[in-house]
Design an enzyme around this catalytic site. Structure first.
Site, PDB file in Angstrom:
ATOM      1  N   HIS A  96       0.914  -1.252  -0.091  1.00  0.00           N
ATOM      2  CA  HIS A  96      -0.087  -0.306  -0.060  1.00  0.00           C
ATOM      3  C   HIS A  96       1.030   1.480   0.128  1.00  0.00           C
ATOM      4  CE1 HIS A  96      -4.227   2.228   0.516  1.00  0.00           C
ATOM      5  NE2 HIS A  96      -3.083   3.149   1.115  1.00  0.00           N
TER       6      HIS A  96
ATOM      7  N   HIS B 168     -10.253   2.914  -1.321  1.00  0.00           N
ATOM      8  CA  HIS B 168     -10.331   2.591  -0.105  1.00  0.00           C
ATOM      9  C   HIS B 168     -11.012   1.145  -0.053  1.00  0.00           C
ATOM     10  CE1 HIS B 168      -9.742   4.554   4.205  1.00  0.00           C
ATOM     11  NE2 HIS B 168      -9.007   3.977   4.289  1.00  0.00           N
TER      12      HIS B 168
END
Length: 748
Positions: A52, A99
């Protein structure tokens, strides 16, 4: 100082593996430090080297994307978001991020904090957010949990965005079983900034103070970055603490305070705290400045007692920023934030050297060269094994003529209008504030793209999110091309010139060779289209590990396209049929091929065939010619052909305008089903005033773009000669009722 760091006997390979690091990476850390890491250091490395934060499995491929253009003010990856020169002393910052994993577990907060995070990326550059978009993917609406996720995500986006005061101007919602258990929630923000007033995420100037501003720090979101770098499993539900909790009212205060503080001239650098919190913002700013930073974690405002250095560094509590100030002017900055009822506390300073050093309880808890931690720098960079998926040959060679096609085209069109992918998304966007700040020209659903005016100028900003994951699944390279081309075509249909893209690359596990091959091919397709259309990549987000225990999602490289309109009062075009007697024209390529179409999925329950054909050179000619026709006032309506094909496009234009049309498709080549339902690219339906016919015909002939006269706007029915006759009111009832009916059955 590092000599004071005592190795922790609990820091073992097993603990490193639990943190998501590999054995190779653990050895790399020990080699680089020249010792075992402390527990806190292990935590910092694990989040900063997570997929990430580090893009370790994608950065090599991302560097191949075209990232230069005459209108770009910063290069891809140089700052928190892309920045495009709009002229008139204005710049536009824009970016899209995912997200996904948090929203799969806690849909309301996952989506809300996704919106908050992407807006912070914009105003940390000194730009005021003026518009928001989103791209959402869910499983089948027949699944009660999918309806629960949709409800939570939409409320989260709406509640946060509405409270924050930024309109949602466009978006998309797609339903397919491939997203079952792993929804995609991609949020995009667009902001405006005056020339010379941008901020940089940099720490420099020995002795300059480091200030944390905004909300206090809690234990929410710890290891959120690591959580987003693994597949969703049955254990994911236990990781709810990895999902951050947002407060849009605090974010609004943070926005106003941050923009005000930039006007003081006392700010050297500013960085938002998103994934990996203090660890990320401090190390990234330090690495960019080429100097060191010392941080005293005891001074960080904490909202929970007994927080450790590890927790304070890795917390992803929302609505926080890190600022480097000019020495001696820190109080000016603190005073501004305190005026807005926010924390402003000096927690460190820029120092000589190249390390970030974190103190707690009078001891050094971690000391790491900043360059070790940042993507594109010392963080690992891998090229994974690739293998072409075996299924591709089978699906691409599927003969769509081998199936029995229904002859009742009326019934087929009704079923397509009743597909959640085609049907009205009004239930979704009516929960968003689409007109706050009074700049919205066309809100979601009213145009092929969202349009807002830039106050003080004649110009408008036009934006669209787009991607058909089904196409990318069937032909990754062509699917990547189409995602860019269609998003640009939507912007052109609204009357604007495409300028640049941001992207959110949603894929499965990169360690699976088939997934990585697909990823590389899709990026190659995106590059092809961006170069052809002159829309460079300004940055974006990579989201891997989008898999549930059963399967991976359709590969979904979501494109956020930005366009600029020179005169927002004259050039805005919408899809709705306008006036009786207007001539309906089709411009573009032949309507051939049913592969990957919504028709195949809805009518035959098949996801197969090759992705639609696309000739990028022709696409450029089409978009250029269409934009010129719109800007010279020749076009009264425009709608690109996508899901559901030509028949669906005509039906939507009739529904939007509440006017019928009498048309014929006899002049178009291909089988009847292809002409009506093919999703072949580079096709647009436009309407013009009857007196302009010869002028328009000459214009498209000169441009080398085929034009076909289909019929006229007329009556209350959509009549496609000898094939379809549907009352517009009946069509509208089907189109508008699908999602509201499904959501009345939602479970809480």
């Amino acid at each position: 100082m590092s000599a004071n760091l005592t190795p922790d006997p609990e820091v073992t390979l097993g603990l490193a593996l639990e943190h998501g690091l590999t054995e190779e990476e653990f050895e790399m850390i020990k080699t680089r430090l020249g010792r075992f890491p402390t527990f806190t250091e292990l935590g910092v490395y694990s989040v900063m080297w997570s997929e990430h934060c580090s893009y370790k499995n994608s950065i090599v491929e991302l560097k191949k994307l075209p990232s230069e253009g005459e209108n770009l003010l910063v290069g891809a990856g140089e700052e928190n978001a892309g920045l495009v020169d709009l002229g008139d002393g204005l710049g536009c910052a824009f970016k899209i991020e995912s997200h996904n994993h948090p929203s799969a577990i806690e849909p309301y907060q996952g989506a809300a904090t996704g919106v908050g995070g992407i807006h912070r990326d914009i105003f940390t550059m000194g730009a005021r957010p003026v518009a928001s978009l989103n791209s959402l993917r869910f499983g089948s609406m027949e699944n009660p949990r999918v309806r629960y996720l949709l409800d939570g995500v939409v409320r989260g986006i709406g509640d946060y965005g509405n409270s924050f005061g930024v309109p949602v101007i466009a978006g998309e919602v797609v339903f397919d079983e491939s997203y079952e258990g792993n929804p995609l929630v991609n949020a995009m923000s667009i902001g405006l900034v005056k020339e010379g007033e941008t901020a940089s995420a940099i720490a420099e100037g020995i002795g300059n103070p480091v200030i944390i501003v905004g909300a206090s720090t809690g234990r929410d979101g710890i290891h959120g970055a690591t959580f987003a770098s693994e597949e969703i499993s049955e254990e994911s539900e236990a990781k709810r603490p990895s999902v951050q909790v947002g407060d849009p009212f605090t974010e609004k205060l943070l926005l106003e305070a941050s923009l005000e503080v930039l006007q003081t001239g006392a700010v050297v650098g500013m960085q938002d705290m998103g994934a990996a919190g203090i660890a990320c913002s401090s190390s990234e700013m330090t690495a960019k400045g080429g100097q060191g930073m010392k941080v005293d974690l005891d001074k960080v405002p904490a909202r929970e007692d007994g927080m450790t250095a590890y927790e304070l560094l890795l917390s992803e509590s929302q609505e926080r920023m890190l600022i480097v100030a000019e020495k001696g002017r820190e109080q000016e900055i603190i005073d501004v934030y305190e005026k807005w009822d926010l924390h402003g506390v000096v927690i460190g300073e820029v120092v000589e050297g190249d390390k970030v050093t974190y103190w707690k309880d009078g001891e050094i808890k971690a000391e790491i060269p900043a360059e070790h931690l940042v993507l594109g720098g010392g963080a690992p960079q891998y090229i994974r094994e690739t293998k072409k998926p075996a299924y591709l040959d089978e699906v691409q060679n599927f003969d769509t003529n081998s199936i029995d096609h229904p002859e009742d085209h009326n019934d087929t069109l009704k079923k397509l209008l009743g597909s959640p992918n085609i049907a009205s998304k009004k239930w979704v966007h009516e929960q968003y504030d689409t007109t706050v700040r009074t700049n919205t020209v066309t809100p979601p659903g009213a145009s092929d793209s969202g349009v807002i005016r830039i106050k003080g100028t004649k110009k408008g900003l036009v934006a669209k999110t787009d991607c058909n994951g089904r196409y990318v699944y069937l032909n990754p390279r062509k699917g990547g091309q189409i995602a860019v081309a269609e998003s640009a075509r939507n912007v052109v249909c609204s009357g604007a010139k495409p300028m640049a893209i941001t992207n959110c690359l949603n894929f499965g596990n990169p360690y699976k060779p088939e997934v990585y091959w697909t990823f590389k091919e899709a990026l190659g397709g995106m590059s092809d289209a961006c170069r052809a259309l002159n829309t460079p990549v300004t940055g974006g987000n990579v989201s891997f590990y989008n898999e549930n225990p059963n399967s991976a999602i359709f590969p979904s490289p979501i494109i956020g396209m930005l366009g600029v309109m020179e005169d927002v009062e004259k050039h805005v075009t919408t899809p709705a049929f306008k006036d009786e007697g207007d001539i309906v024209l089709y411009i573009g390529a032949e309507r051939k091929g049913l592969g990957g179409s919504e028709y195949l999925k809805v009518i035959h329950d098949l996801t197969t065939g090759d992705a639609p054909e696309l000739d990028l050179n022709f696409e450029v000619k089409l978009q250029t010619a269409l934009l010129t026709a719109i800007q010279t006032g020749l076009v009264t309506a425009a709608h690109d052909i996508s899901d559901g094909g030509l028949a669906t496009t005509l039906a939507e234009m009739a529904i939007f305008g509440r006017k019928g049309a009498e048309v014929s498709v006899e002049t178009l080549s291909g089988s009847t089903h292809e002409v009506l339902f093919s999703e072949a690219q580079s096709g647009v339906v436009i309407t013009i005033s009857a007196p302009e016919l010869e002028t328009v015909k000459h214009h498209f002939e000169e441009a080398g773009v085929p034009m076909y006269q289909l019929g006229v706007v007329k009556g209350d029915n959509l009549d496609i000669k000898e094939l379809i006759s549907l009352n517009v009111s009946e069509s509208e009832e089907i189109y508008e009722s699908v999602i509201p009916k499904a959501m009345t059955e939602k479970v809480s």
